[in-house]
Design an enzyme around this catalytic site. Structure first.
Site, mmCIF file in Angstrom:
data_model
loop_
_atom_site.group_PDB
_atom_site.id
_atom_site.type_symbol
_atom_site.label_atom_id
_atom_site.label_comp_id
_atom_site.label_asym_id
_atom_site.label_seq_id
_atom_site.Cartn_x
_atom_site.Cartn_y
_atom_site.Cartn_z
ATOM 1 N N HIS A 162 7.968 12.159 -33.180
ATOM 2 C CA HIS A 162 8.241 12.998 -34.394
ATOM 3 C C HIS A 162 7.220 14.206 -34.392
ATOM 4 O O HIS A 162 7.746 15.398 -34.414
ATOM 5 C CB HIS A 162 8.590 12.368 -35.685
ATOM 6 C CG HIS A 162 8.824 13.148 -36.874
ATOM 7 N ND1 HIS A 162 9.906 13.149 -37.357
ATOM 8 C CD2 HIS A 162 8.041 14.132 -37.467
ATOM 9 C CE1 HIS A 162 9.794 14.199 -38.522
ATOM 10 N NE2 HIS A 162 8.921 14.544 -38.423
ATOM 11 N N GLU A 163 6.051 13.730 -34.651
ATOM 12 C CA GLU A 163 5.006 14.549 -34.869
ATOM 13 C C GLU A 163 4.686 15.678 -33.648
ATOM 14 O O GLU A 163 4.628 16.869 -33.694
ATOM 15 C CB GLU A 163 3.663 13.918 -34.959
ATOM 16 C CG GLU A 163 3.553 13.307 -36.442
ATOM 17 C CD GLU A 163 4.069 14.241 -37.518
ATOM 18 O OE1 GLU A 163 3.714 15.315 -37.782
ATOM 19 O OE2 GLU A 163 4.840 13.568 -38.456
ATOM 20 N N HIS A 199 6.808 18.673 -33.252
ATOM 21 C CA HIS A 199 6.225 19.801 -34.255
ATOM 22 C C HIS A 199 4.932 20.704 -33.424
ATOM 23 O O HIS A 199 4.711 21.904 -33.973
ATOM 24 C CB HIS A 199 5.473 19.182 -35.567
ATOM 25 C CG HIS A 199 6.579 18.736 -36.433
ATOM 26 N ND1 HIS A 199 7.528 19.424 -36.596
ATOM 27 C CD2 HIS A 199 6.568 17.556 -37.194
ATOM 28 C CE1 HIS A 199 8.237 18.660 -37.634
ATOM 29 N NE2 HIS A 199 7.617 17.639 -37.990
#
Length: 360
Positions: free
Chosen positions: A311-312, A315
């Site tokens: 997820h991170e 980004h």
């Protein structure tokens, strides 16, 4: 992927908000909800939310105007062009939020917050800027509940602010200077148990990302459609490339384009926040709640350490571009996004990776 710590030697021995600006999540009647923005001096803005309805309302503060962290709170434009966001993207388990993540407004009550928009955007050019906020405010099922069951669509007024570029530059430079200093944190943050957990998290990340890359490129088209609302071969290949980039990043703990910290080196953690990515330098910091997650989940779509790393890293602009946003969290909310939104939302990637790797 650099891990800031004595963890590098360990790795060698061992072998990686809520901004809900969309209109497709489950909505409730927004009659009675009012959000007003006002300028309080150069780049400082005040937001006031008022419940003009007949019932109390509990809403999520995380990743909204009322989050104290440097998340995206407003849209800023100049001469019709959007000003890039330079703040942080946080990960929260939407199905396991603490009570302090919510604010409750009785009928007629208001809540206000003030923030500096120059902290998360370069406004040094100065001149006239447009500032507004719109999206969906996630709400709890009942007063006092921590279960998110919908959202209220809102749209604030639009401000036109004449900004002193020199003063705005000072604010932004101060934030960027802090980030620059933090990038040279020594090896103390990833020692011992935390360091081993991060090593294992990166290994898990590799497994998730590799499985997802295969699934995106050559796997079940219906599964891809479920998470990204398209079966376009070109889109599938591009999603696969993102996962390949993440797998490569997580497989290189002693080199790479991002850095993982085992502690809250920037000071943005709060209860309920699991990890966050700093846009300006593609740094990923873990919070205490990260270490309360299970190391590995083998069934369903719940988050574990590898899930959060995937997820991170979606980004992180240094890993793959374009970087993702946090439009929605969790399967139920992410499934309601359209194709464009799904492809730009971080949790859709983690959910897809988990679904493929776990056979969910």
């Amino acid at each position: 992927m650099y891990i800031r710590s004595a963890l590098l030697a360990l790795a060698a021995l061992a072998g990686q908000a809520l901004a809900f600006p969309l209109n497709s999540l489950p909505e409730r009647d927004n009659a009675g909800l009012d959000i007003q923005l006002s300028s309080t001096g150069n780049t400082r803005v005040k937001a006031v939310i008022t419940n003009n309805g007949d019932e109390a309302m509990s809403f999520v503060k995380f990743n909204t105007l009322f989050d104290s962290s440097m998340v995206r709170k407003v849209k800023i434009s100049k001469d019709g062009s959007a000003v890039p966001f330079t703040g942080i993207f946080g990960y929260y388990d939407i199905n396991n939020l603490p009570k302090e993540a919510f604010a409750t407004l009785s009928p007629g009550a208001s809540l206000e917050a003030e923030f500096d928009i120059a902290e998360t955007a370069d406004l040094s050019e100065g001149g006239s800027f447009k500032v507004s906020a719109d999206g969906l405010l996630p709400i709890a099922a009942t007063k006092g509940s921590t279960k998110v069951d919908g959202a209220i669509q809102f749209k604030s007024n639009e401000l036109t602010i004449d900004i002193d570029g020199d003063e705005a530059a000072k604010v932004h430079a101060s934030v960027m200077s802090t980030l620059g200093k933090r990038s040279r944190v020594d090896g103390r943050t990833c020692q011992g148990r935390a360091g081993q957990i991060i090593v294992n998290s990166l290994r898990s990340c590799v497994g998730y990302a590799q499985a997802a890359a295969q699934g995106a490129a050559n796997g079940d088209a219906q599964k891809f459609q479920e998470y990204f609302k398209t079966t376009s071969p070109q889109v599938r290949q591009n999603v696969a490339r993102r996962f390949q980039a993440i797998a490569q990043e997580c497989s290189s703990p002693s080199q790479g384009r991002s850095i993982v910290f085992c502690q809250d080196v920037y000071g943005y953690c709060q209860r309920g926040l699991i990890a966050y990515t700093v846009f300006a330098n593609s740094h990923v910091a873990t919070c205490p709640d990260f270490y309360r997650l299970p190391a590995r989940v083998n069934q369903g779509l719940g988050p574990d350490h590898g899930y959060v790393m995937v997820h991170e890293l979606t980004h992180a602009p240094a890993v793959f571009s374009p970087y993702t946003q946090d439009y929605a969290y969790g399967y139920q909310q992410c499934r309601r996004l359209n194709a464009q939104q799904s492809l730009g939302n971080a949790d859709n990637y983690s959910l897809f990776a988990a679904a493929v790797a776990r056979g969910a």
